[in-house]
Design a protein around this motif. Structure first.
Motif, PDB file in Angstrom:
ATOM      1  N   THR A  34       0.794  -1.204  -0.046  1.00 28.11           N
ATOM      2  CA  THR A  34      -0.083  -0.005  -0.193  1.00 28.11           C
ATOM      3  C   THR A  34       0.820   1.374  -0.008  1.00 28.11           C
ATOM      4  OG1 THR A  34      -0.222   0.050   2.219  1.00 28.11           O
ATOM      5  CG2 THR A  34      -1.926  -1.105   1.303  1.00 28.11           C
ATOM      6  N   MET A  35       2.035   1.143   0.475  1.00 33.28           N
ATOM      7  CA  MET A  35       2.801   2.594   0.530  1.00 33.28           C
ATOM      8  C   MET A  35       3.618   2.796  -1.038  1.00 33.28           C
ATOM      9  SD  MET A  35       2.936   3.552   3.556  1.00 33.28           S
ATOM     10  CE  MET A  35       4.509   4.462   3.755  1.00 33.28           C
ATOM     11  N   LEU A  36       3.513   4.063  -0.945  1.00 30.48           N
ATOM     12  CA  LEU A  36       3.950   5.020  -2.351  1.00 30.48           C
ATOM     13  C   LEU A  36       5.368   4.652  -2.156  1.00 30.48           C
ATOM     14  CD1 LEU A  36       1.811   6.255  -4.147  1.00 30.48           C
ATOM     15  CD2 LEU A  36       2.958   8.394  -3.252  1.00 30.48           C
ATOM     16  N   ARG A  37       5.967   4.473  -3.537  1.00 30.94           N
ATOM     17  CA  ARG A  37       7.482   4.349  -3.514  1.00 30.94           C
ATOM     18  C   ARG A  37       8.021   5.658  -3.619  1.00 30.94           C
ATOM     19  NH1 ARG A  37       5.174  -0.392  -2.295  1.00 30.94           N
ATOM     20  NH2 ARG A  37       6.393  -2.281  -2.743  1.00 30.94           N
ATOM     21  N   ASN A  38       8.259   6.579  -2.605  1.00 30.36           N
ATOM     22  CA  ASN A  38       8.863   7.810  -2.711  1.00 30.36           C
ATOM     23  C   ASN A  38       9.715   7.871  -1.517  1.00 30.36           C
ATOM     24  OD1 ASN A  38       7.003   7.512  -0.518  1.00 30.36           O
ATOM     25  ND2 ASN A  38       6.005   9.349  -0.933  1.00 30.36           N
ATOM     26  N   ASP A  39      10.148   9.155  -1.072  1.00 34.01           N
ATOM     27  CA  ASP A  39      11.144   9.153   0.096  1.00 34.01           C
ATOM     28  C   ASP A  39      10.764   8.405   1.203  1.00 34.01           C
ATOM     29  OD1 ASP A  39       9.203  11.142   0.184  1.00 34.01           O
ATOM     30  OD2 ASP A  39      10.721  12.832   0.440  1.00 34.01           O
ATOM     31  N   TYR A  84      17.917   6.278  -4.779  1.00 29.97           N
ATOM     32  CA  TYR A  84      16.599   6.933  -5.090  1.00 29.97           C
ATOM     33  C   TYR A  84      16.307   8.316  -4.360  1.00 29.97           C
ATOM     34  CZ  TYR A  84      15.515   2.163  -6.275  1.00 29.97           C
ATOM     35  OH  TYR A  84      15.145   0.933  -6.874  1.00 29.97           O
ATOM     36  N   LEU A  85      16.932   8.354  -3.019  1.00 33.06           N
ATOM     37  CA  LEU A  85      17.099   9.583  -2.418  1.00 33.06           C
ATOM     38  C   LEU A  85      17.778  10.843  -3.345  1.00 33.06           C
ATOM     39  CD1 LEU A  85      17.260   8.944   1.283  1.00 33.06           C
ATOM     40  CD2 LEU A  85      15.219   9.727  -0.073  1.00 33.06           C
ATOM     41  N   VAL A  86      18.737  10.452  -3.872  1.00 36.95           N
ATOM     42  CA  VAL A  86      19.892  11.098  -4.797  1.00 36.95           C
ATOM     43  C   VAL A  86      18.998  11.505  -5.933  1.00 36.95           C
ATOM     44  CG1 VAL A  86      21.853  11.406  -6.106  1.00 36.95           C
ATOM     45  CG2 VAL A  86      21.993   9.929  -4.011  1.00 36.95           C
ATOM     46  N   THR A  87      18.134  10.842  -6.435  1.00 34.71           N
ATOM     47  CA  THR A  87      17.295  11.053  -7.697  1.00 34.71           C
ATOM     48  C   THR A  87      16.313  11.926  -7.184  1.00 34.71           C
ATOM     49  OG1 THR A  87      17.640   8.860  -8.584  1.00 34.71           O
ATOM     50  CG2 THR A  87      16.170  10.136  -9.740  1.00 34.71           C
ATOM     51  N   SER A  88      15.734  11.917  -6.077  1.00 42.30           N
ATOM     52  CA  SER A  88      14.472  12.752  -5.605  1.00 42.30           C
ATOM     53  C   SER A  88      14.747  13.768  -5.223  1.00 42.30           C
ATOM     54  CB  SER A  88      13.481  11.891  -4.721  1.00 42.30           C
ATOM     55  OG  SER A  88      13.872  10.880  -4.123  1.00 42.30           O
ATOM     56  N   TYR A  89      16.016  14.202  -4.448  1.00 41.51           N
ATOM     57  CA  TYR A  89      16.373  15.376  -3.839  1.00 41.51           C
ATOM     58  C   TYR A  89      17.631  16.029  -4.636  1.00 41.51           C
ATOM     59  CZ  TYR A  89      14.068  13.626   0.550  1.00 41.51           C
ATOM     60  OH  TYR A  89      13.148  13.205   1.381  1.00 41.51           O
ATOM     61  N   GLY A  90      18.089  15.495  -5.533  1.00 37.62           N
ATOM     62  CA  GLY A  90      19.140  16.024  -6.445  1.00 37.62           C
ATOM     63  C   GLY A  90      20.293  16.411  -5.700  1.00 37.62           C
ATOM     64  N   SER A  91      20.532  15.877  -4.534  1.00 31.14           N
ATOM     65  CA  SER A  91      21.884  16.041  -3.880  1.00 31.14           C
ATOM     66  C   SER A  91      22.508  14.582  -3.284  1.00 31.14           C
ATOM     67  CB  SER A  91      21.804  16.921  -2.880  1.00 31.14           C
ATOM     68  OG  SER A  91      21.138  16.481  -1.885  1.00 31.14           O
TER      69      SER A  91
END
Lengths: 473, 312
Positions: free
Chosen positions: B150-155, B252-259
């Protein structure tokens, strides 16, 4: 309180069913007590699993408790609701005008309608708000008006909650629970929906943002997981899709209030705070507070953030000010108040005090700043000893108390082990205010005293809740 | 996302993983006690050590007995890593991050805690123990399943996975740390039945007996077991697997946060440590190798907390 005069909302004094309850009666007739009992237990399990609990102060072990839920809905007809909501809207408009006036020119005092000491010496009056106009001119973004019914067309306002009214999550979960357990009931009865409240709340809060560019960032400020209403704070943040923050998540960055995210600090436009004024800003109020944000009041005064409700709104729901509400409504709206007040004696006034002391056994005495049913005396049910003890407290600080007659609150049936039985109820409708718009959710939270004959509906004192229906026309 | 929320998610899933791992360790201890004839309570010492609660146990108890050891690990409120304490901490963190979780995950977590609170309010009789421990694993699987489904694949998901796999890697490394000597090619005990039981223990405590047999058949050598637990790419509790997952989620965090903050260098170091074969690990010292990994896992956890502003 004369027993014969109690108004029952389902049954007339002649034993005739009131027409708004026809659907509920048919439903109850079609169910067996055993099935209803099973459903009642099912509801409780549902509440426990969802975590709809509240914390009771001063009880270490019973950390999280459930507010009992009664499955018999309370019904309000469309006609009754129309009348009520007009009165509520008028009252809420007056409260906002009053707050603006009190923190600016104080015309109402100049006009001699309220004595100056009611304001000047009132602890709920916030000098830091003098001359400050909140964004959009809205003071009370969310209001809960406590109403009691004593007769067919007789509703009284018991109290205005203009600071941080709670209980709306119960209104929503009660409906959700009923929908899940008795879907057929809603297929057969046309009940006005309440589930749009969170979306309306978010829209209403966003409309109060300081600047109108872009989508405003809204957040809910909670004192934390140990607060008695934490469930509700998390629930509302979740339903609105906004962040739930605590004081230590926030700080003032570049003249804005900002929250610490995994990517750095991000500014907030509207803060729906569930933290009392005194704890909001250790630099401007209580320096001991760890729940607030140092400097938030300076940002606020500079127009950098909307705080909902505005600081200092407590002056409008103070119980001494309450007794002036009819004058306040008339003064700012130019109309006669549509909703009645309960007659109130202000014990500060020596004549009133003398009367109250002579009639303690028949009166309800409340603290001016109290809430949650704590620190009040209910004369008719109190023991002689309790009355004597209260008399001393009253004499020591008369200005701290008001007194009201014991009203004969209306009753609605609840489902008990022995079948249906009437119990006293009150009603708290929830009102959203944004610039030029007042929105009232149809119904509200019905609180019910579960003990036979009891008039105390507060959850902290053993009260329960019911789903509240406003029927479609 | 709030830094506090990332913190809460990370720890919620660490504690859930810990509750499950501890339950599995108790099961293993129990199993060995039952299958070994004449062995005293000695096995419980190494079980306590593996769970990392040995010295805290000694501080509160005069001697080591099986019943007390089980109670300490299962339901003691004085032991912050007991199953009950872990589930309580997981649920407390879940309450804190309530808005980041789906209803399914919250209800599964809250339900698990309510279940454990009632069941573990009194001492658990030995005959009820298997059922209780099985229940803990089942409940942990329920929360994991709700999370997966059920959880979204986000940060949000990335932080909870980091918590899960850091705790799991730590657990597998500690099992190896305590039991490494069983896996050493010592002259005297090789091939004896005692060793077979000890190897069983290791596989049991990571629920890997079946998987291992599938891969290696029944002619196991200690080397194979070490290979399986440290370097296997498909075994979901091996160090390489856990560290690989953390690599993915940090990526994935690098991709979503850009750092790309310093924790990424730490995970790269860890991955580099595992780019060896099992012979090299044994040659340069299994114990030292595990010790080094445990230290680096600790460093990684601390760096993630700093990089993503878990606290002020």
């Amino acid at each position: 309180m004369g027993n014969g005069s109690v108004f029952d909302e389902m049954w007339g004094s002649d034993g005739q069913l009131r027409s708004s309850y026809a659907g509920v009666r048919d439903w109850l007739d079609s169910e067996t007590p055993a099935r209803l009992r099973a459903k009642s237990r099912e509801a409780e399990d549902l509440f426990r699993l969802t975590g709809i609990t509240f914390n009771v102060y001063g009880r270490a072990e019973a950390e999280e408790r459930l507010i009992p839920f009664d499955i018999v809905p309370r019904v309000i007809s469309a006609r009754e609701w129309q009348r009520l909501s007009r009165g509520i809207e008028q009252r809420v408009r007056a409260i906002n005008a009053f707050l603006h006036d009190i923190y600016h020119r104080q015309e109402i005092i100049r006009a001699g309608r309220i004595p100056v000491e009611m304001i000047a010496r009132n602890e709920a009056f916030l000098p830091q708000m003098i001359g400050v106009t909140p964004p959009g001119g809205v003071y009370t973004h969310i209001v809960g008006i406590d109403l009691v019914r004593t007769g067919d067309d007789q509703f009284h306002v018991l109290e205005d909650n203009a600071r941080t009214p709670s209980g709306v999550s119960y209104m929503l979960e009660n409906r959700e629970t009923m929908l899940q357990m008795f879907p057929e009931l809603f297929a057969r009865n046309r009940v006005q929906p309440v589930q749009t409240y969170p979306a309306n709340l978010r829209r209403s809060l966003a409309a109060c943002a300081p600047q109108a560019n872009g989508t405003p960032t809204v957040a809910v400020l909670t004192p934390g997981i140990y607060n008695s209403a934490y469930f509700e704070h998390a629930f509302l943040a979740d339903e609105m899709g906004v962040e739930l923050v605590e004081g230590h998540d926030l700080r003032v960055v570049d003249g804005r209030v900002a929250m610490r995210t995994t990517e750095g600090y991000k500014p907030i436009d509207v803060l729906y705070r569930r933290v009392d004024d005194a704890f909001l800003d250790p630099l401007n109020f209580n320096p001991e507070s760890t729940l607030g944000v140092p400097g938030i009041m300076d940002v606020y005064r500079a127009g950098g953030i909307t705080i909902a409700n505005a600081p200092g709104t407590g002056i409008a729901d103070d119980k001494a000010i309450y007794s002036y509400m009819p004058e306040i409504v008339e003064f700012y709206t130019g109309e006669r108040p549509l909703l009645e007040n309960v007659p109130t004696w202000r014990c500060q006034d020596p004549e009133a005090l003398a009367y109250v002391l002579d009639n303690l056994a028949d009166l309800v005495v409340k603290e001016v700043h109290g809430s949650g049913g704590y620190g009040m005396l209910i004369g008719p049910t109190a023991s002689r000893k309790e009355i004597a003890a209260f008399r001393e407290k009253l004499k020591a600080r008369p200005g701290n108390y008001i007194a009201q007659p014991t009203l004969s609150l209306s009753t609605v049936p609840i489902f008990t082990r022995a079948g249906l039985a009437p119990r006293h109820v009150d009603l708290r409708p929830f009102v959203l205010v944004s610039p030029g718009n007042i929105h009232i959710t149809p119904g509200g939270l019905t609180r019910v005293a579960l003990k036979k004959g009891s008039l105390v509906v507060n959850s902290s004192q053993g009260g329960g809740t019911k789903d509240t229906w406003v029927l479609e026309d | 996302m709030l830094g506090k929320t990332a913190n809460g998610l990370f720890w919620m899933y660490r504690y859930l993983e810990r509750a499950e791992n501890t339950a599995r360790l108790i099961e293993t201890g129990q199993r060995i006690a039952l299958t070994r004839t004449g062995a005293g309570d000695g096995e419980w010492r190494s079980v306590l050590q593996t769970a990392g609660v040995s010295s805290s146990y000694d501080a509160g108890h005069g001697s080591l007995t099986k019943d007390q050891a089980i109670d300490w690990m299962l339901r003691s409120k004085d032991n912050p890593s007991s199953v009950l304490s872990s589930l309580e901490a997981a649920r407390q963190n879940a309450r804190m991050v309530r808005t980041a979780l789906t209803h399914d995950v919250w209800e599964a977590t809250n339900g698990t805690w309510m279940w454990a609170r009632d069941l573990l309010s009194r001492k658990v009789a030995e005959r009820d123990l298997p059922k209780v421990l099985h229940g803990v694993r089942e409940r942990a699987a329920l929360v994991r399943g709700a999370t997966d489904g059920t959880m979204l694949r986000n940060d949000i998901y990335d932080f909870l996975r980091l918590g899960t796999f850091l705790e799991r890697a730590d657990n597998t490394a500690r099992i190896l740390d305590v039991k490494y000597y069983v896996l050493l090619p010592s002259v005297a005990a090789v091939g004896s039945s005692i060793d077979n039981v000890q190897w069983e223990t290791i596989l049991l405590s990571v629920s890997a007996r079946g998987g291992f047999r599938m891969e290696y058949g029944s002619n196991a050598t200690p080397r194979d077991i070490a290979q399986f637990l440290i370097l296997d790419r498909r075994m979901p509790r091996s160090l390489r697997f856990c560290i690989g997952k953390m690599c993915d989620n940090l990526g994935y965090l690098v991709t979503s946060y850009g750092s790309r903050p310093p924790s990424h260098d730490r995970i790269d170091d860890l991955r580099a440590c595992l780019e060896v074969d099992i012979e090299t690990i044994f040659d340069s010292g299994l114990h030292e190798f595990i010790q080094k990994l445990l230290r680096r896992l600790g460093d990684l956890g601390r760096q993630i907390e700093i990089d993503y502003r878990f606290t002020e």
